[in-house]
Design a protein around this motif. Structure first.
Motif, short mmCIF file in Angstrom:
data_model
loop_
_atom_site.label_atom_id
_atom_site.label_comp_id
_atom_site.label_asym_id
_atom_site.label_seq_id
_atom_site.Cartn_x
_atom_site.Cartn_y
_atom_site.Cartn_z
N ASN A 1 -10.15 31.07 -24.17
CA ASN A 1 -9.22 30.43 -23.23
C ASN A 1 -9.17 31.14 -21.88
O ASN A 1 -8.16 31.07 -21.18
CB ASN A 1 -7.81 30.33 -23.83
N LYS A 2 -10.25 31.83 -21.52
CA LYS A 2 -10.36 32.44 -20.20
C LYS A 2 -11.46 31.74 -19.41
O LYS A 2 -12.38 31.13 -19.99
CB LYS A 2 -10.68 33.93 -20.31
N LEU A 3 -11.40 31.84 -18.10
CA LEU A 3 -12.34 31.15 -17.22
C LEU A 3 -13.55 32.03 -16.93
O LEU A 3 -13.42 33.24 -16.69
CB LEU A 3 -11.66 30.78 -15.90
N TYR A 4 -14.74 31.42 -16.92
CA TYR A 4 -15.99 32.13 -16.64
C TYR A 4 -16.95 31.19 -15.91
O TYR A 4 -16.70 29.99 -15.79
CB TYR A 4 -16.65 32.61 -17.94
N ALA A 5 -18.06 31.77 -15.45
CA ALA A 5 -19.19 30.99 -14.95
C ALA A 5 -20.29 31.07 -16.00
O ALA A 5 -20.57 32.15 -16.53
CB ALA A 5 -19.69 31.54 -13.62
N ALA A 6 -20.90 29.94 -16.33
CA ALA A 6 -21.95 29.92 -17.36
C ALA A 6 -23.18 29.22 -16.82
O ALA A 6 -23.08 28.17 -16.16
CB ALA A 6 -21.45 29.22 -18.61
N LYS A 7 -24.35 29.79 -17.12
CA LYS A 7 -25.61 29.18 -16.71
C LYS A 7 -26.10 28.26 -17.83
O LYS A 7 -26.39 28.71 -18.93
CB LYS A 7 -26.67 30.25 -16.41
N ASN B 1 -22.89 34.67 -33.78
CA ASN B 1 -24.32 34.95 -33.58
C ASN B 1 -24.68 35.15 -32.11
O ASN B 1 -25.81 34.94 -31.72
CB ASN B 1 -25.14 33.79 -34.15
N GLY B 2 -23.71 35.51 -31.30
CA GLY B 2 -24.00 35.74 -29.88
C GLY B 2 -23.89 34.50 -29.03
O GLY B 2 -24.25 34.53 -27.85
N PHE B 3 -23.37 33.41 -29.59
CA PHE B 3 -23.18 32.18 -28.83
C PHE B 3 -21.70 31.92 -28.61
O PHE B 3 -20.84 32.40 -29.35
CB PHE B 3 -23.80 30.99 -29.56
N LEU B 4 -21.45 31.13 -27.56
CA LEU B 4 -20.09 30.74 -27.21
C LEU B 4 -20.01 29.22 -27.16
O LEU B 4 -20.97 28.54 -26.77
CB LEU B 4 -19.69 31.31 -25.85
N GLU C 1 -20.52 22.57 -24.51
CA GLU C 1 -21.87 23.13 -24.63
C GLU C 1 -21.81 24.41 -25.46
O GLU C 1 -20.77 25.07 -25.57
CB GLU C 1 -22.43 23.47 -23.24
N PHE C 2 -22.96 24.76 -26.05
CA PHE C 2 -23.17 26.09 -26.62
C PHE C 2 -23.98 26.89 -25.62
O PHE C 2 -24.96 26.39 -25.07
CB PHE C 2 -23.93 26.01 -27.95
N VAL C 3 -23.60 28.13 -25.41
CA VAL C 3 -24.32 28.96 -24.46
C VAL C 3 -24.38 30.39 -24.98
O VAL C 3 -23.44 30.86 -25.62
CB VAL C 3 -23.64 28.89 -23.06
N SER C 4 -25.50 31.05 -24.72
CA SER C 4 -25.64 32.45 -25.10
C SER C 4 -24.68 33.30 -24.28
O SER C 4 -24.44 33.04 -23.10
CB SER C 4 -27.07 32.91 -24.87
#
Length: 805
Positions: free
Chosen positions: A669-675, A691-694, A705-708
């Motif tokens: 529930n925090k804001l980020y930038a994701a590629k 497993n290292g995904f978000l 989306e799922f993102v590393s």
């Protein structure tokens, strides 16, 4: 409009205006709806210059404005025009014009949406309206010029074309993918191609009709008199009838060029017939084009031979860079797994073979410099050579040349994939090749002589001065792709720890010795051993042996890394992983629409952008539907803010591509930038997986989306100012039900990726903007005479597909 979506190229709708509002259909609106102009033909001789003041707008300036507006058939917000104008022509737009838009009323329709002068939408007028509004002097001058040209052409046609046949020009399709067949070429500026909308079926039908007609009227239609330049019908081999133009007359032999096929041959006079009028309506299907990036070398015999061998009688996809009498194209071979840029491939024929470096197996090389390391463990090296010395000389000459020149005079006005430019790097000029174009302002380049890939601004690139172009292009790339030999064969893709170890080991060391173990020509990569200077030639102390012995190869379960074309790593989730995630994370058991509605813990108001303003209940609002699941869940974006969102995403690409990657403390529930793919998005973390995904939610597009975790960075304050653009919505006027798959598909085709008008009926507020939901009517106003209320269509046409609760 269809290009506002993620991952678009620079031709996307960067500054769209609104759709025609749902107010009374005026005569002016009908005029707008009838224009439907999608492209313009820009005069290549029109050069940027210092524009006139608003009081005396030149026709040249107005034409430039029209050229921009013609690209936006749905209208353009007036306040977006100055930036588009400056980006297009590299000339400042006279700002005073925005306060008096009536100065442009003779060339465009000005639709004021409020009393504020700048709050208006501009639509290009049809060309005939523009001509009518030119001043009297210009109209007289133009009329005289046209009249003189017409008279001259008529006199010439009487001599050369006894029957004076007129055929419409070939129109290259402006939408969708275009394929062409290359027929022949004199040089790369005169490549004959076979093209046209529905060309194959239309031409086949015409030639069938010609065969039927002339087989019955062969004697009556024999040409009585022949002249060079005349259009005729020719009875060719295999009983085919083809349109042709006479090139020369030699005794009883006539040389003709088949205008729909591009080739020439000698024929007998008794096979030449008069071309009947009914066969004049189809444009000639063979047209000339130029190959982008090769114009200066168009007559080089080696280049022409290479292009001919690579292209003739083959079919290619094309990218049209300039639409003119002879359009500027890039050819792509799409027959394999990867699309091959034919222009860039053929340019390699210009390399000076004496400057190419060919590594020899078992050979030893000293003073080797590692210039870049990619996420798959591959690396680029520079080996001392004649080519490297020559490169240093020419780059020094360029440095001296630019010292006394205004480098802005060499700005790149037409970037395209495969183009070679100059880029200032570490105080020196470097050669780069454009690889991916993200937007009008941002693109990816690969440094030809170090292998490094970077995202840069278009404004930072420079054209190679003409007098240096051949020298610069002739030097082959001086970065050699390598990989470390004798590594664990089952290691698969490299772990992040192994990549970081290798970068630290080789990028901070000025020089290495290198031994070549194997050369893989099919992949263009050399398998090598690297030694620090003090360890050569002790194999046990090679970089290969050190990294092999380090504990760096333990992959996390169910995760593997793959390499994107740009050389950066991306992560993928296997089907087994998804199944495992559904067992371990309750989030994934819910549908995307359910999780979007699920309220989340509030984010600190300090961290939040201002809330997105919505229209009052019952008022109209122009929106773009970015995502549609079914009538109970879809995402809209405010139409008038789309250009601000596009600008924000450009800035994010440029910032994060240059910012140093930092370990990030991830919290739900925090804001980020994701590629994601090649773009950066503002996201909120919805779930942290084992497993290292978000699991992330795109706050501007409404997608899950799922993102590393490696693809996530802090969201900087400068990117928190624009309100989040995704608004969750439900269709008003229909019963809430469990929508069937068929009904959902039909609804999606009606609204997704389309600009519509919304009439909001209710707003369900929430502490977090992404949890807000509106209930709204949707109206399609794209038709000139009818407004389509989507809920009416759903109620009447989809009810049989739907299932009651």
């Amino acid at each position: 409009v269809e290009k506002v979506h993620r991952g678009d190229q620079m031709d996307g709708l960067l500054y769209p205006a609104k759709k025609i509002p749902l107010t009374a259909k005026s005569d002016t609106e009908q005029e707008k709806a009838s224009q439907n102009v999608t492209s313009s033909k820009v005069d290549p001789l029109l050069k940027p210059n210092i524009e006139s003041t608003p009081a005396s707008l030149s026709s040249d300036f107005k034409q430039k404005v029209v050229n921009i507006l013609l690209k936006y058939s749905s209208g353009l917000w007036a306040n977006a025009l100055p930036k588009l104008y400056q980006d297009t022509y590299q000339v400042k737009f006279p700002e005073d014009i925005l306060n008096n838009l009536e100065l442009l009323s003779d060339v465009c329709v000005v639709d004021y949406v409020s009393e504020v002068p700048r709050k208006a939408i501009l639509y290009a007028k049809p060309q005939r309206h523009i001509d009518e509004n030119l001043n009297v002097t210009e109209k007289v001058q133009r009329h005289d010029d046209v009249k003189a040209t017409a008279e001259q052409q008529y006199e010439e046609s009487k001599d050369q074309y006894p029957e004076n046949i007129t055929v419409p020009p070939l129109i290259i399709p402006s939408e969708g993918s275009v394929s062409v067949m290359v027929l022949e070429l004199k040089n790369t500026n005169e490549v004959l191609i076979y093209v046209g909308k529905d060309y194959s079926s239309a031409q086949e039908q015409m030639e069938d009709d010609m065969k039927a007609y002339y087989s019955q009227n062969s004697t009556v239609s024999l040409a009585q008199s022949l002249a060079v330049g005349q259009l005729v019908a020719v009875h060719a081999e295999e009983d085919a009838w083809l349109r042709a133009r006479i090139i020369s007359l030699e005794d009883n032999r006539i040389k003709v060029c088949y205008v729909d096929h591009g080739f020439s041959e000698f024929v007998e006079s008794n096979s030449v017939h008069k071309l009947q009028k009914q066969f004049n309506s189809l444009p000639f299907q063979a047209a000339k084009c130029k190959l982008a990036g090769l114009e200066v070398f168009c007559d080089d015999p080696v280049l022409v031979k290479t292009v001919e061998s690579q292209t003739c009688s083959k079919i290619f996809a094309v990218e049209i860079l300039e639409k003119s009498d002879i359009p500027l194209l890039i050819l792509y071979d799409t027959s394999g797994e990867d699309d091959i840029n034919i222009n860039a491939t053929c340019r390699k024929a210009l390399y000076d073979k004496s400057l190419e470096l060919h590594l020899q197996v078992d050979a030893l090389y000293k003073n080797v410099r590692v210039t870049s390391v990619f996420s798959d463990g591959s690396l680029y090296c520079q080996v001392p050579s004649k080519g490297l010395s020559r490169l240093s000389e020419i780059l020094q000459k360029l440095e001296d040349y630019f010292r006394y020149k205004q480098t802005s005079d060499f700005n790149v006005s037409l970037p395209f994939c495969g183009k070679v430019c100059l880029f200032p790097s570490k105080g020196k000029w470097a050669r780069v090749e454009i690889r991916i174009i993200h937007t009008r302002r941002a693109l990816d380049v690969q440094f030809m002589d170090t292998g490094t890939v970077a995202t840069v601004k278009v404004s930072e690139l420079r054209e190679i001065p003409p007098q240096f172009l051949r020298e610069v292009i002739a030097i082959p790339p001086q970065a050699i792709k390598c990989c470390l030999a004798d590594l664990p064969p089952n290691a698969g893709m490299w772990t992040p720890d192994a990549v970081l170890w290798l970068r630290d080991a080789v990028m901070n060391c000025p020089e290495f010795s290198m031994k070549v173990a194997k050369q893989d020509d099919s992949k263009g990569i050399a398998h090598v051993y690297l030694f620090a200077a003090e360890n050569f030639p002790d194999m046990d102390h090679s970089v290969n042996r050190q990294i092999k012995n380090a504990d760096l190869w333990k992959h996390q379960k169910d995760v593997f890394l793959s390499v994107t074309p740009s050389g950066t790593s991306s992560a993928k989730v296997t089907s087994d992983t998804v199944s495992a995630l559904q067992l371990t994370s309750g989030k994934l058991e819910k549908s995307s629409s359910d999780s979007a509605r699920e309220p989340s813990s509030a984010v600190s108001a300090v961290d939040m952008p201002p809330p997105l303003p919505l229209s009052k209940t019952g008022e109209l609002m122009d929106v773009y539907v970015s995502l549609a699941c079914h009538p109970g869940h879809f995402i809209v974006q405010p139409w008038k803010e789309l250009h601000n969102l596009e600008a924000l995403m450009e800035e994010m690409i440029l910032y994060y591509s240059r910012a140093e990657e930092k370990p990030v403390n991830i919290e739900k529930n925090k804001l980020y930038a994701a590629k994601i793919e090649n773009q950066w998005y503002r996201v909120i973390i919805k779930g942290i997986l084992r497993n290292g995904f978000l699991s992330v939610y795109e706050l501007d597009y409404g997608k899950h989306e799922f993102v590393s975790i490696e693809k996530v960075q802090p969201l900087m304050d400068t990117f928190r100012k624009l309100p989040f653009q995704a608004i969750t919505a439900q269709l008003a006027g229909v019963k809430s039900q469990q929508w069937s798959e068929e009904a959902s598909i039909v609804f999606r085709n009606l609204v997704e990726k389309k600009p519509l008008v919304a009439q909001i009926q209710a707003v369900n507020e929430s502490p977090n903007s992404w949890d807000r939901k509106i209930v709204t009517f949707l109206v399609d106003t794209s038709l000139p005479d009818t407004d389509i209320w989507i809920h009416d269509f759903v109620s009447q046409s989809l009810v049989e597909f739907s299932k009651d609760d």
